[in-house]
Design a protein around this motif. Sequence first.
Motif, mmCIF file in Angstrom:
data_model
loop_
_atom_site.group_PDB
_atom_site.id
_atom_site.type_symbol
_atom_site.label_atom_id
_atom_site.label_comp_id
_atom_site.label_asym_id
_atom_site.label_seq_id
_atom_site.Cartn_x
_atom_site.Cartn_y
_atom_site.Cartn_z
ATOM 1 N N GLY A 523 0.796 -1.229 0.000
ATOM 2 C CA GLY A 523 0.000 0.000 0.000
ATOM 3 C C GLY A 523 0.826 1.274 0.000
ATOM 4 N N GLY A 524 2.127 1.143 -0.298
ATOM 5 C CA GLY A 524 2.953 2.349 -0.447
ATOM 6 C C GLY A 524 3.149 3.152 0.825
ATOM 7 N N VAL A 525 3.103 2.475 2.006
ATOM 8 C CA VAL A 525 3.287 3.241 3.246
ATOM 9 C C VAL A 525 4.703 3.810 3.338
ATOM 10 C CG1 VAL A 525 1.435 2.171 4.611
ATOM 11 C CG2 VAL A 525 3.696 1.086 4.521
ATOM 12 N N VAL A 526 5.659 3.116 2.709
ATOM 13 C CA VAL A 526 6.954 3.754 2.429
ATOM 14 C C VAL A 526 7.039 3.828 0.907
ATOM 15 C CG1 VAL A 526 9.464 3.570 2.576
ATOM 16 C CG2 VAL A 526 8.052 2.809 4.502
ATOM 17 N N PRO A 527 7.084 5.044 0.351
ATOM 18 C CA PRO A 527 7.061 5.159 -1.109
ATOM 19 C C PRO A 527 8.258 4.456 -1.761
ATOM 20 C CG PRO A 527 6.692 7.284 -0.047
ATOM 21 C CD PRO A 527 7.064 6.338 1.036
ATOM 22 N N LYS A 528 7.995 3.858 -2.942
ATOM 23 C CA LYS A 528 9.004 3.066 -3.670
ATOM 24 C C LYS A 528 10.359 3.765 -3.783
ATOM 25 C CE LYS A 528 7.794 -0.911 -5.933
ATOM 26 N NZ LYS A 528 7.489 -1.436 -4.611
ATOM 27 N N ASN A 529 10.335 5.093 -4.061
ATOM 28 C CA ASN A 529 11.604 5.786 -4.319
ATOM 29 C C ASN A 529 12.481 5.924 -3.072
ATOM 30 O OD1 ASN A 529 9.500 7.465 -3.488
ATOM 31 N ND2 ASN A 529 10.636 9.299 -4.104
ATOM 32 N N PHE A 530 11.903 5.663 -1.872
ATOM 33 C CA PHE A 530 12.722 5.758 -0.660
ATOM 34 C C PHE A 530 13.278 4.404 -0.222
ATOM 35 C CE2 PHE A 530 9.943 9.612 0.263
ATOM 36 C CZ PHE A 530 10.903 10.505 -0.232
ATOM 37 N N ILE A 531 12.775 3.338 -0.840
ATOM 38 C CA ILE A 531 13.177 2.006 -0.362
ATOM 39 C C ILE A 531 14.676 1.720 -0.554
ATOM 40 C CG2 ILE A 531 12.819 -0.488 -0.733
ATOM 41 C CD1 ILE A 531 9.814 0.185 -0.703
ATOM 42 N N PRO A 532 15.272 2.096 -1.713
ATOM 43 C CA PRO A 532 16.732 1.882 -1.831
ATOM 44 C C PRO A 532 17.506 2.597 -0.725
ATOM 45 C CG PRO A 532 15.788 2.400 -3.963
ATOM 46 C CD PRO A 532 14.685 2.594 -2.969
ATOM 47 N N ALA A 533 17.026 3.758 -0.261
ATOM 48 C CA ALA A 533 17.720 4.482 0.816
ATOM 49 C C ALA A 533 17.643 3.690 2.112
ATOM 50 C CB ALA A 533 17.111 5.867 0.995
ATOM 51 N N VAL A 534 16.501 3.031 2.329
ATOM 52 C CA VAL A 534 16.345 2.205 3.538
ATOM 53 C C VAL A 534 17.367 1.068 3.496
ATOM 54 C CG1 VAL A 534 14.785 0.635 4.777
ATOM 55 C CG2 VAL A 534 13.898 2.777 3.806
ATOM 56 N N GLU A 535 17.422 0.409 2.328
ATOM 57 C CA GLU A 535 18.363 -0.723 2.203
ATOM 58 C C GLU A 535 19.801 -0.241 2.422
ATOM 59 O OE1 GLU A 535 17.994 -3.113 -1.323
ATOM 60 O OE2 GLU A 535 19.792 -4.285 -0.795
ATOM 61 N N LYS A 536 20.124 0.916 1.836
ATOM 62 C CA LYS A 536 21.483 1.442 1.964
ATOM 63 C C LYS A 536 21.807 1.724 3.435
ATOM 64 C CE LYS A 536 24.483 4.550 -0.499
ATOM 65 N NZ LYS A 536 24.642 5.944 -0.806
ATOM 66 N N GLY A 537 20.846 2.335 4.131
ATOM 67 C CA GLY A 537 21.057 2.639 5.556
ATOM 68 C C GLY A 537 21.357 1.379 6.341
ATOM 69 N N ILE A 538 20.639 0.290 6.004
ATOM 70 C CA ILE A 538 20.843 -0.975 6.725
ATOM 71 C C ILE A 538 22.218 -1.557 6.401
ATOM 72 C CG2 ILE A 538 20.078 -3.386 6.834
ATOM 73 C CD1 ILE A 538 17.193 -2.244 6.347
ATOM 74 N N ARG A 539 22.541 -1.604 5.117
ATOM 75 C CA ARG A 539 23.808 -2.236 4.716
ATOM 76 C C ARG A 539 25.002 -1.474 5.281
ATOM 77 N NH1 ARG A 539 23.587 -6.489 1.212
ATOM 78 N NH2 ARG A 539 21.555 -6.787 0.201
ATOM 79 N N GLU A 540 24.924 -0.146 5.240
ATOM 80 C CA GLU A 540 26.066 0.628 5.758
ATOM 81 C C GLU A 540 26.227 0.439 7.258
ATOM 82 O OE1 GLU A 540 26.109 4.166 2.408
ATOM 83 O OE2 GLU A 540 25.889 4.729 4.525
ATOM 84 N N THR A 541 25.120 0.388 7.963
ATOM 85 C CA THR A 541 25.205 0.205 9.416
ATOM 86 C C THR A 541 25.730 -1.196 9.729
ATOM 87 O OG1 THR A 541 23.299 1.646 9.552
ATOM 88 C CG2 THR A 541 23.896 0.469 11.557
ATOM 89 N N ALA A 542 25.262 -2.198 8.966
ATOM 90 C CA ALA A 542 25.724 -3.577 9.192
ATOM 91 C C ALA A 542 27.229 -3.678 8.948
ATOM 92 C CB ALA A 542 24.967 -4.535 8.282
ATOM 93 N N ALA A 543 27.719 -2.963 7.918
ATOM 94 C CA ALA A 543 29.146 -3.049 7.589
ATOM 95 C C ALA A 543 30.007 -2.526 8.735
ATOM 96 C CB ALA A 543 29.438 -2.275 6.311
ATOM 97 N N GLU A 544 29.466 -1.569 9.480
ATOM 98 C CA GLU A 544 30.246 -1.022 10.595
ATOM 99 C C GLU A 544 30.027 -1.790 11.884
ATOM 100 O OE1 GLU A 544 29.272 3.077 10.757
ATOM 101 O OE2 GLU A 544 30.268 3.458 8.852
#
Length: 686
Positions: A523-544
């Motif tokens: 239902g687009g509660v997080v709009p599609k265009n922001f989802i890559p940013a979410v993934e990036k935030g997770i991956r960068e935090t995991a790397a550290e």
Amino acid sequence: MDINKIRNVTFISHGGAGKTSLVEAVIFDTGYTRSIGTSADGSGVMDYDPVEIERKITINAKVASVNWNEYLINIIDTPGYANYLHETHVAIAAAGSAVVIASAITGVKAETKRAWQYADEYSLPRLIFVNKMDKEHADFYRAISDVEQSFGANVVPLHLPIGTADNFIGVIDLIGMQAYIYLPGGGKHKIEPIPDDMVELANKYRNKLVEAVSESDDSLLEKYLENGQLTDKEIIRGVREATITKRFVPVLCGSATKNYAVKRLLDAIIDFLPSPLEEPVRIVKDLTSKEDMFIMPTDERMTAHVFKTFIDPYVGKISLFRVFSGSINNGLEVLNTTKRERERISQLYLVQGKNTIEVEEVTAGQIAMASRLRYTDTFDTFCDVGTPMQFAPIALPEPVISYSIIPKSKDDENKVSAGLGKLKEEDCGISIRHDERTHELLLSGMGRMHIETTIEKLEKKFNIKVDMKLPRVPYLETVKKRASGQGKYKKQSGGRGQYGDVWLEISPLERGQGIQFIDDIVGGVVPKNFIPAVEKGIRETAAEGVLSGYPMVDFAVSLYDGSYHTVDSSELAFKIAASMAFKRVATDAKIVLLEPIMDVDIFVPADVVGIVISDINARRGKIVNVEPQAVGQHIRAQVPMAEIRTYAPDLRSLTGGHGMFTTALAFYDELPSYLVDKIVGENAPK
Ligand SMILES: Nc1nc2c(ncn2[C@@H]2O[C@H](COP(=O)(O)OP(=O)(O)OP(=O)(O)O)[C@@H](O)[C@H]2O)c(=O)[nH]1
Ligand SMILES: [Mg+2]
């Protein structure tokens, strides 16, 4: 050069038995130096590397080519310490026979056994020289029985010592049945009758020799049975055949530093060791027919193999090679088959350690040096341009210990890898790599001392000063259970605000699965265009990492809910929200540390298996299997990397130098909880 008059012989033994001293005496006796150089005061021509001079040991294999009675004897001197056994390996592969130096004091040590095994692998005929007869407590007969026990070899003395320690004055030649009595200062001798009190002993050993010779040759046995004796010529022929076919190993004795009986050794090398025509034949790959073939020294097609490189800070690269067939003359353009480049050999030398004699041509069976070659490295093959052939690379032991190398000065950072790269050209036993996980420059070698002398070379040759440290263990983080929760980033003070809101669920994955990101938004509660940013935030935090600074791996994370603001939401806001959520949820998901576990293969004599196993247990290791080998036992174990970083010197002292091992990364396993605080503490931000 008449190939029948060439001998290629390597000197092998444990460290300090006197190999280099013996070579220095040979170089003096054959007229290449005016006095006998010693490693003790750095006056020798063999151990000339600054680190060798300082440590008074041989580190690099080196060559001394000498003429003796119209023969050319090429000696390859080798290091004896276990840290440099790869050099011994290379020397054995290039030589056609070996002189094993046993010490009249310490007999045969672990490294001599290892070198003996290598010589077995290459089927090298050999002689034994019992050295240090002039030293207090010297005992020739004890040394021989040590050799017999250690190698199960059929050893046959050709000489007996006259006196020992201070009273050692010469040797009895059991073939000529006469005594060589040395004059103080060495080198010169008188020939005398066998001393009265040794006649009986000499007869006994002469009989043993004659029996050994007759037993190894049917035609000589017949003569012996007929006449009850053999002539000196027949004995010499018999000893030669039995040595070359490895039915027995002749033993001589003397003193390198006093230069007693060294010329007798040279005579024995000529009389009993093989010429290149009689050596075990070498195999090359004929690149035209693509088939392996024996290369005979009589083959007209040229083949040569580079077995050692030196890096001289002034001269540059120096290559030592052995010609196996054909010939190379000054100025010849050869094909470096390994590099597929044509190389002109423009400066050819015969060497005696650091001294050189320029020559116009070297022929089959000879060992020579060329300088300033453009493309050539150690183990490259040269051949004629029209007939490409290649020697197989020499199988060397893998490095067993690594250290992190840190320049003392920040300015030297680039120089360090370049300097180590050059040293690698002269030392085939080291490897260098940049570890991406720990950001360290790792230098690996055959032992701690090998690493130490390598960084000493770096300082002495290139003026680069570095420190060495045990490498960091590349731990990882992961989670143990499922957890979920929210991360909300909201800022609404003046101007345009920030708004991101996400709900994540984290769940553990199997080892080695990495990170899986799952978009479960409906239902687009997080709009599609922001989802890559979410993934990036997770991956960068995991790397550290969340707990310890080590990367987090082996988990799935689902983005299943969230909310947004039409004006204030941005990629940055969602990235920050994701990072906040991830840290919180991961902590709830029970973070644990993973440590690398190594497969360790250990080869030890049977009598130390118990000690080695309990030591492995003390290192939190698990024994997987213990299996008898032809010699000793093979222990397979799995041990945490953190506990095995200094295993090379540890195993050496545990087993008196008789143990060997290899390691390889097996898998990552959970670090026991009682160790977690320590690791987390070490890595905490300062
Ligand atoms: N008394 C006595 N000392 C000797 C003799 N040969 C060597 N040494 C001494 O033993 C020590 C080691 O000699 P090296 O010739 O360097 O021994 P090495 O076998 O070349 O040693 P590595 O190259 O380290 O394996 C030196 O101090 C020599 O002076 C000998 O015949 N008699
Ligand atoms: Mg030496």
